[in-house]
Structures are given as structure tokens and as C-alpha cells.
Write an enzyme that holds these catalytic residues in place. Structure first.
Site, PDB file in Angstrom:
ATOM      1  CG  ASP A  16      -1.643  -1.234   1.503  1.00  0.00           C
ATOM      2  OD1 ASP A  16      -2.055  -1.785   0.287  1.00  0.00           O
ATOM      3  OD2 ASP A  16      -2.196  -1.404   2.578  1.00  0.00           O
ATOM      4  CD  GLU A 222      -9.183  -2.564  -1.050  1.00  0.00           C
ATOM      5  OE1 GLU A 222      -9.461  -2.733  -0.022  1.00  0.00           O
ATOM      6  OE2 GLU A 222      -8.105  -3.623  -1.494  1.00  0.00           O
TER       7      GLU A 222
HETATM    8  O1  FUB Z   1      -3.305  -3.460   3.508  1.00  0.00           O
HETATM    9  C1  FUB Z   1      -4.856  -3.578   3.664  1.00  0.00           C
HETATM   10  C2  FUB Z   1      -5.640  -3.221   2.832  1.00  0.00           C
HETATM   11  O2  FUB Z   1      -5.323  -4.049   1.508  1.00  0.00           O
HETATM   12  C3  FUB Z   1      -5.533  -1.763   2.483  1.00  0.00           C
HETATM   13  O3  FUB Z   1      -5.952  -0.803   3.199  1.00  0.00           O
HETATM   14  C4  FUB Z   1      -6.220  -1.961   0.931  1.00  0.00           C
HETATM   15  O4  FUB Z   1      -6.099  -0.983   0.059  1.00  0.00           O
HETATM   16  C5  FUB Z   1      -5.458  -3.423   0.399  1.00  0.00           C
HETATM   17  O5  FUB Z   1      -4.318  -3.136   0.014  1.00  0.00           O
END
Ligand code: FUB
Length: 321
Positions: A16, A222
Site C-alpha cells: 500500500d 478501495e
Molecule cells: O493493506 C490492507 C488493505 O489491503 C488496504 O487498506 C487495502 O487497500 C488493501 O491493499
């Protein structure tokens, strides 16, 4: 010729990446994956991260410096579990880290931690931001004194539990031809510690001017990111269960944005996540995959690859494999 992505932190699992240029250097703010033994499920319980490191580089091809642990769960007064994707913004000589974390009731909120230096350490505020929910904050410094936060994510990110910034009694995920759920955007207060306004939904339109449908494999899931190129606003994001990084463009920070295409095809591992940054006249996509861990989706590794636009400002799709 295929662009070759480079792994950045071979000795540890980092994911991320939120990347910014501060003091003429590249600073990377990743999540810190580790083998916690929590079984994999659709709530993302296996992403059981407990601290953040900061990394810097003089150049995307140069050496990378690990500045060590800069914030950990046990230092955050309201902490429950799971430090997910963070981002950092600079204002008036101070660095503000925005981090998602579940509280003691297992509800995600977004907290702020402050440092005098881009490499931290970051000192957390005693409470999360008022009215904050869900996860994956990304900050746009619009260059005119205004800063905007984009946030939100489905499934384990809990966005489906909210409408109009209020918690629902039961989560509702739109389906089929219903409009997809969007990320949220809000301008930040002058002190950078709160929302200056009610968060609004980020609407992505198709080529006919209609909101993307819930069944569209390119709908938002997301991992919001915002950058500007030639005066346009580029909102980019992960499509989650269809494993793409996509983008949409608009003429202001709130949108609506019009869908443009795929930035990165699926990588090895369930999640895909990124940031896009300009450094010395070139553009870079920072992202992650699970190749070095043999496909264990909760153990991801940071990568960087050059990103290019065509003459119309369209991002040229990068192969994730
Ligand atoms: O790293 C945890 C979660 O997985 C992140 O917040 C999302 O965007 C995905 O990458």
C-alpha cells in the site's frame, strides 16, 4: 518493450505505498505486512498490521533507506487492531500522517499523527478524526492552501455500513444495475486535524455520463489516490475483487470523474494498491504484489515502475505480471 518493475524492500513485506516528494527526495509510507497467523477471510482479518516504517530514496533507481518504526498500534490511545494504508501531507513545516485503524469495537476510523520531519516519528492524536469512518485515506495538496482527503473501501473496509456519513443498522452493498458505492472526499480543516465539511461521495461516470454500476468490473472498491496532470484531476483506485487499478478524470477535486481506463492489470495476490508521483520530470507507479512471498496475499512486496501518458493524457496500461 515491457517496463520492468523493481522490488524496493526485498528484506521485508511492505504494501500500500503512499509516495510523496518532500525535501527533494522520495518518501514512501507503506503498510507493514507480517505473518501474524490470522486466517484469511473476506473481512481482511489476515491484514493484521501493527506498525509503520518510512522509507526514502534520492531517486527511484537509487538506494532505499529504512527510517525504522515511526508509529505503532500500542502508542495509539484509541487502538483496537489493524493499521492499514496510511498517507502523509506537509503543511507549514509539519507532516501529518493519516492512518486507518479499528477501534476497540472493531470499527474503522481515521487517525492523525504529527511529526516535524518527513521520516517521523509520528505522534498520534488522542482520538480519531470526528466523523471519520472506513479506511485507505489519501491526501491531495491542491497547491492553493486546500487539502482534500479521499477515503473508503468495501468489504473489510466497512464502507457498505454507511450512507450519507451515517452508520446503517445493517451493511448494504449495491448490486447489479444499482449505482456502485463511491469513495468519499472532504476538504481538511486549516489545522489538518478534522474534516472541514461533510464528506461527499466520489461519483465515477461512464462514457454516457451515467454512474458506474455495482456490477461493473471497473467500479471503485478501495485504495483511492489523487494526482494532477496537465491541470486535470486523476482519481485512481483499486477495483478489489476484479483486481485492477483504474482511473477517472475530472476538472475539480470533488468530481464527478469520467472513467478512463486501466492503469495496472492484475498482480499476483488478491489486493492491488498504488500511488502515482512525478519526480524530476518522469512519472512513477508505486504498487505491490505477492510474488516474493509465493502468492501469500497478506505478505506483499513494494515495487516501482515508470508510468507514461499518451499525447491525449491517457495513462498507458502497465502489465502487472
Ligand atoms: O493493506 C490492507 C488493505 O489491503 C488496504 O487498506 C487495502 O487497500 C488493501 O491493499
Amino acid at each position: 518493450m515491457k517496463k520492468q518493475a523493481r522490488y524496493l524492500v526485498p528484506g521485508d513485506y511492505m504494501a500500500d505505498p503512499s509516495v510523496h516528494v518532500f525535501e527533494g527526495k522520495i518518501f514512501i509510507y507503506p503498510s507493514h505486512d507480517w505473518e501474524s497467523g490470522v486466517p484469511e477471510n473476506d473481512n481482511g482479518d489476515h491484514f493484521n498490521m501493527k506498525d509503520y516504517h518510512v522509507f526514502s530514496m534520492e531517486d527511484p533507481e537509487g538506494e532505499i533507506t529504512d527510517h525504522g518504526v515511526v508509529l505503532k498500534v500500542e502508542d495509539i490511545p484509541w487502538a483496537g487492531r489493524q493499521l492499514w494504508d496510511c498517507d502523509v501531507a506537509l503543511k507549514d513545516g509539519k507532516y501529518y500522517m493519516y492512518f486507518p485503524l479499528k477501534d476497540k469495537n472493531d470499527v474503522f476510523h481515521i487517525g492523525v499523527a504529527i511529526s516535524d520531519r518527513p521520516e517521523g516519528p509520528f505522534i498520534p492524536q488522542s482520538d480519531p478524526m470526528k466523523g471519520s469512518y472506513s479506511m485507505d485515506p489519501a491526501i491531495l495538496d491542491d497547491g492553493d492552501g486546500n487539502y482534500y482527503m479521499y477515503f473508503g473501501g468495501l468489504w473489510g473496509g466497512q464502507l457498505q455500513r454507511y450512507r450519507n456519513n451515517k452508520a446503517l443498522e445493517c451493511a448494504i452493498l449495491p448490486e447489479g444495475d444499482e449505482p456502485a458505492l463511491g469513495a468519499r472526499v472532504a476538504r481538511l480543516s486549516d489545522d489538518m486535524l478534522e474534516f472541514a465539511e461533510e464528506p461527499r461521495e466520489v461519483v465515477i461516470l461512464d462514457e454516457n455520463g451515467q454512474p458506474l454500476k455495482a456490477s461493473n468490473e471497473c467500479r471503485f472498491f478501495e485504495a483511492s489516490w489523487m494526482h494532477k496532470y496537465n491541470g486535470k484531476y486523476y482519481f485512481s483506485y483499486s477495483t478489489g475483487d476484479s483486481h485492477l487499478l483504474c482511473y477517472a478524470t475530472g476538472d475539480n477535486p470533488y468530481g464527478p470523474f469520467t472513467y478512463q481506463g486501466v492503469i495496472l492489470t492484475p498482480v499476483v495476490g488478491w489486493t492491488t494498491h498504488h500511488s502515482i508521483v512525478e519526480f524530476k520530470g518522469k512519472w512513477y507507479l508505486f504498487h505491490h504484489d505477492s510474488v516474493p512471498s509465493g502468492g501469500r496475499t497478506w505478505l506483499r512486496s513494494l515495487k516501482v515502475v515508470e508510468l507514461e501518458y499518451d499525447e491525449d493524457g491517457k495513462i498507458i496500461t502497465i502489465d502487472g505480471q
